[in-house]
Enzyme design. Structure first.
Site, PDB file in Angstrom:
ATOM      1  N   ILE A  64       1.302   6.323  -3.400  1.00  0.00           N
ATOM      2  CA  ILE A  64       2.663   6.658  -3.813  1.00  0.00           C
ATOM      3  C   ILE A  64       3.579   6.534  -2.600  1.00  0.00           C
ATOM      4  CG2 ILE A  64       4.135   8.398  -4.891  1.00  0.00           C
ATOM      5  CD1 ILE A  64       1.602   9.661  -6.052  1.00  0.00           C
ATOM      6  N   GLU A  65       4.431   5.520  -2.606  1.00  0.00           N
ATOM      7  CA  GLU A  65       5.355   5.295  -1.504  1.00  0.00           C
ATOM      8  C   GLU A  65       6.578   4.557  -2.018  1.00  0.00           C
ATOM      9  OE1 GLU A  65       3.853   2.333   1.340  1.00  0.00           O
ATOM     10  OE2 GLU A  65       1.998   2.284   0.191  1.00  0.00           O
ATOM     11  N   ASN A  66       7.551   4.379  -1.151  1.00  0.00           N
ATOM     12  CA  ASN A  66       8.810   3.720  -1.498  1.00  0.00           C
ATOM     13  C   ASN A  66       9.644   4.611  -2.423  1.00  0.00           C
ATOM     14  OD1 ASN A  66      10.764   1.721  -1.420  1.00  0.00           O
ATOM     15  ND2 ASN A  66       9.320   0.067  -1.815  1.00  0.00           N
TER      16      ASN A  66
ATOM     17  N   ARG B 124       0.652  -0.843   0.000  1.00  0.00           N
ATOM     18  CA  ARG B 124       0.000   0.000   0.000  1.00  0.00           C
ATOM     19  C   ARG B 124       0.913   1.180   0.000  1.00  0.00           C
ATOM     20  NH1 ARG B 124      -0.376   0.530   5.808  1.00  0.00           N
ATOM     21  NH2 ARG B 124      -0.628  -0.200   6.297  1.00  0.00           N
TER      22      ARG B 124
END
Length: 323
Positions: A143-145, A6
């Site tokens: 939107i992550e990492n 997620r």
């Protein structure tokens, strides 16, 4: 459990015909807001009998995770499943029960469309395939990492794609979901928000993930602090009032034990967070994930919260949120 988080026109007659051809029910009525109160759910690990969950809890919408790249600039569920397969059946079942969905693109792991599509227009085309396939009213961009969130070029590509799909689909709403610190978005998150204004991306709701950021403590208080920080940055960036900024803010919590061993979001915490969300009319109130909304079932996992709780306790709290 480690979370695996997620080109044209609105819904045309051709898109509607395509939906019918794969057995999809029509989009739910305008009374169901897929953004507002829609717990995340995924197909890779149990508890995907959404009709039973809806009946047991009263929840009307789900955030479906995740749409990824198939290795190129082409969307598939988890990067492997066709848009016309089991996930289409899942959407059909939710709509047949009077609900609706908001697909989520991205997440923590997997190959992301933002990195594989080499331009904003190409990425918008990938989003459009999903929008048209399911006659969508909203999408969530998780939107992550480092691949998307911490890459300025990809950040701008995503925002450019948002601008395109918003122009081509009047009425489509876009949520951007990002990590957070206890005081609000990090410098990286603030850049993304600032660029959305600079590029004219017109994001409808910004949602933070207020977990995996502490060594334990009062998760309700830290969640409220994180969302207040988001509101403050939206206010200063767009010149909004507190009320307007809150109405463009949201949160996606995690039920029970989070990925950080010392962190626990209790049912009482989550009730307190809902009260806070309601008092500020937040645009989005959700959690990861309905699949693990069970207690007294061992440690934290993809199907267990890791705490003592009644089945569907968190989902019922979300179902009661009206903004």
């Amino acid at each position: 459990m480690t979370r695996s988080r997620r080109l044209l026109t609105l819904v045309t007659a051709a898109a509607a015909a395509l939906a019918t051809s794969v057995g999809l029910a029509p989009a739910a009525s305008a009374a169901v807001d897929p953004i507002l109160a829609s717990p995340y759910i995924y197909q890779w690990s149990g508890n995907t009998n959404t009709s039973a969950i809806m009946s047991a809890t009263g929840v009307k919408a789900f955030t479906l995770a995740f749409v990824l790249s198939d290795g190129g600039c082409n969307p598939k569920w988890d990067g492997t499943r066709s848009l016309t397969g089991s996930d289409a059946t899942l959407i059909n079942n939710i709509r047949a029960a009077g609900g609706d969905v908001i697909p989520s693109f991205g997440g923590w792991s997997g190959t992301k469309l933002g990195t594989k599509c080499t331009s904003a227009s190409a990425l918008a085309g990938a989003y459009q395939k999903v929008i048209s396939q399911y006659n969508l009213k909203a999408i969530d961009l998780d939107i992550e990492n480092t691949d998307e969130f911490e890459n300025n070029t990809v950040q701008d590509r995503i925002l450019g794609a948002v601008k395109i799909v918003k122009a081509n689909n009047p009425g489509l709403r876009v949520v951007i979901t990002i990590p957070t610190e206890t005081t609000g978005p990090s410098a990286t998150g603030k850049r993304l928000i600032n660029q959305s204004k600079a590029l004219g991306a017109n994001v409808d709701a910004w949602s933070v993930m207020p977990f995996d950021f502490s060594n334990g403590g009062d998760m309700a208080a830290m969640t409220k602090s994180a969302v207040d920080g988001l509101k403050n940055h939206l206010k200063s960036t767009f010149g909004w009032t507190d009320d307007v900024a809150y109405r463009h803010s949201g949160l996606s919590s995690m039920n029970g034990k989070t990925d950080v061993a010392a962190e626990t979001v209790t049912v009482a915490n989550f009730n307190s967070i809902r009260g806070y969300a309601a008092s500020h009319h937040l645009a989005r109130f959700t959690f990861w994930a309905a699949n693990r909304d069970h207690g007294n079932c061992g440690g934290s996992s993809s199907t267990c919260s890791g705490i003592s709780q009644a089945d569907w306790a968190f989902t019922k709290i979300v179902a009661g949120y009206t903004g």
